[in-house]
Design a protein around this motif. Structure first.
Motif, PDB file in Angstrom:
ATOM      1  N   MET A 101       0.844  -1.191   0.000  1.00  0.00           N
ATOM      2  CA  MET A 101       0.000   0.000   0.000  1.00  0.00           C
ATOM      3  C   MET A 101       0.876   1.236   0.000  1.00  0.00           C
ATOM      4  N   ARG A 102       0.330   2.322  -0.531  1.00  0.00           N
ATOM      5  CA  ARG A 102       1.070   3.578  -0.591  1.00  0.00           C
ATOM      6  C   ARG A 102       0.672   4.469   0.581  1.00  0.00           C
ATOM      7  N   GLY A 103       1.668   5.200   1.093  1.00  0.00           N
ATOM      8  CA  GLY A 103       1.424   6.124   2.198  1.00  0.00           C
ATOM      9  C   GLY A 103       1.756   7.543   1.799  1.00  0.00           C
ATOM     10  N   HIS A 104       2.092   8.372   2.782  1.00  0.00           N
ATOM     11  CA  HIS A 104       2.414   9.766   2.513  1.00  0.00           C
ATOM     12  C   HIS A 104       3.658   9.867   1.632  1.00  0.00           C
ATOM     13  N   GLY A 105       3.625  10.804   0.706  1.00  0.00           N
ATOM     14  CA  GLY A 105       4.768  11.032  -0.168  1.00  0.00           C
ATOM     15  C   GLY A 105       4.869  10.070  -1.330  1.00  0.00           C
ATOM     16  N   THR A 106       3.806   9.312  -1.605  1.00  0.00           N
ATOM     17  CA  THR A 106       3.830   8.371  -2.725  1.00  0.00           C
ATOM     18  C   THR A 106       2.527   8.468  -3.504  1.00  0.00           C
ATOM     19  N   TRP A 107       2.525   7.881  -4.712  1.00  0.00           N
ATOM     20  CA  TRP A 107       1.319   7.802  -5.518  1.00  0.00           C
ATOM     21  C   TRP A 107       1.398   6.533  -6.378  1.00  0.00           C
ATOM     22  N   MET A 108       0.268   6.099  -6.876  1.00  0.00           N
ATOM     23  CA  MET A 108       0.178   4.883  -7.679  1.00  0.00           C
ATOM     24  C   MET A 108       0.028   5.274  -9.142  1.00  0.00           C
ATOM     25  N   ASP A 109       0.953   4.815  -9.997  1.00  0.00           N
ATOM     26  CA  ASP A 109       0.881   5.159 -11.407  1.00  0.00           C
ATOM     27  C   ASP A 109      -0.074   4.209 -12.136  1.00  0.00           C
ATOM     28  N   GLU A 110      -0.148   4.356 -13.458  1.00  0.00           N
ATOM     29  CA  GLU A 110      -1.100   3.564 -14.241  1.00  0.00           C
ATOM     30  C   GLU A 110      -0.746   2.087 -14.261  1.00  0.00           C
ATOM     31  N   ASN A 111       0.516   1.756 -13.999  1.00  0.00           N
ATOM     32  CA  ASN A 111       0.946   0.355 -13.954  1.00  0.00           C
ATOM     33  C   ASN A 111       0.887  -0.220 -12.548  1.00  0.00           C
ATOM     34  N   GLU A 112       0.209   0.497 -11.637  1.00  0.00           N
ATOM     35  CA  GLU A 112       0.058   0.086 -10.242  1.00  0.00           C
ATOM     36  C   GLU A 112       1.401  -0.065  -9.532  1.00  0.00           C
TER      37      GLU A 112
END
Length: 290
Positions: free
Chosen positions: A37-48
């Motif tokens: 899972m992603r937390g603060h300071g991260t993001w999920m791109d189109e390729n997950e």
């Protein structure tokens, strides 16, 4: 007379080949495992894939990835000592700039009246709010609580907190201020240093009577030339340590002050002198650590 210095004379530290793999920049892939899972300071791109949105170090707690930024706004905790500036006077409260994402709140019920008197605040006290603290005033306070939106509630009930008068304000990244039990220090005779958790460092002469007024009494006495020079020297030492990203504590600042006595206060603003002072401090810390 102007002094011209070549930038090539200043030796810059080159990053080593074996850099810490946990240090990332915006856009770097933190993890490609879909089970995390992603937390603060991260993001999920189109390729997950989990990517970083800020420059900092990667932290992992179980299956949660987050990135702690190297430079960020102040995130307060209960009990922190802060130095702030009054930016607005509202109904029974002051708004205080403390280098955070949101302005802090100082309620009228959370301050001592002039003289340290404790009693229930009246309408007359509310009308005198601008007389006690007006826009632009600097104060020292303590974090009392944290609201749900992240804003901080302050209080100045202790006699050591209150309005700040003559002195020098130095702004440094909050991450460079070491958390300690005491943030009020008398490193040099006649000068008081407040290493606040929010990165606003206050350097000021101590009161002649050495009495904690705890509120709105300002010290407007004459400051001697030696005290003014010590204040300037401490400021330049803190700037030198901050330029080289060194953690600030009363011991480190004291060592820097002692090493700076080989130079004039104005010479401490030169990059090569800054580096020499910081290197001497690091060598002294290593010797005492052994």
């Amino acid at each position: 007379m102007f002094e011209i210095r070549l930038t090539r004379e200043i030796e810059e530290e080159e990053p080593s080949a074996n850099e810490n793999p946990l240090l990332v920049t915006p856009g770097c892939i933190v993890s490609s495992d879909p089970g995390f899972m992603r937390g603060h300071g991260t993001w999920m791109d189109e390729n997950e894939k989990i990517c970083a949105t800020v420059a900092g170090t990667v932290e992992r707690i179980n299956k949660l990835y987050s990135v702690r930024p190297q430079r960020s706004r102040y995130n307060g905790e209960v009990g922190d000592v802060v130095v702030g500036r009054i930016v607005e006077v509202q109904h029974k409260r002051w708004l205080v700039d403390i280098n955070a994402r949101l302005n802090a709140i100082l309620l009228l019920s959370s301050v001592n009246l002039p003289g340290g008197e404790l009693r229930r605040k009246t309408e007359e006290d509310e009308l005198m709010m601008r007389h006690h603290l007006e826009i632009g005033d600097l104060i020292s306070a303590e974090v009392q609580s944290v609201f749900s939106d992240g804003a901080l509630s302050l209080h100045t009930r202790s006699l050591k907190y209150g309005k700040l008068s003559q002195g020098q304000l130095v702004k440094v990244p909050p991450s460079l201020v070491q958390r300690t039990k005491t943030h009020f220090h008398n490193i040099v005779s006649g000068v008081q240093l407040i290493l606040s958790n929010n990165g606003y460092i206050w350097i000021a002469p101590t009161s002649g009577e050495d009495v904690e007024t705890g509120g709105f009494v300002q010290n407007l006495e004459y400051i001697s030339k030696s005290d003014r020079e010590n204040i300037s020297r401490l400021r330049n030492c803190i700037l030198a340590l901050t330029t080289h990203n060194k953690l600030l504590s009363d011991t480190v600042v004291l060592y820097a002050y002692q090493e700076s006595m080989h130079y004039e206060a104005k010479q401490l603003l030169k990059p090569e002198v800054m580096k020499e002072v910081v290197d001497a401090v690091l060598q002294r810390i290593e010797l005492e650590g052994q």
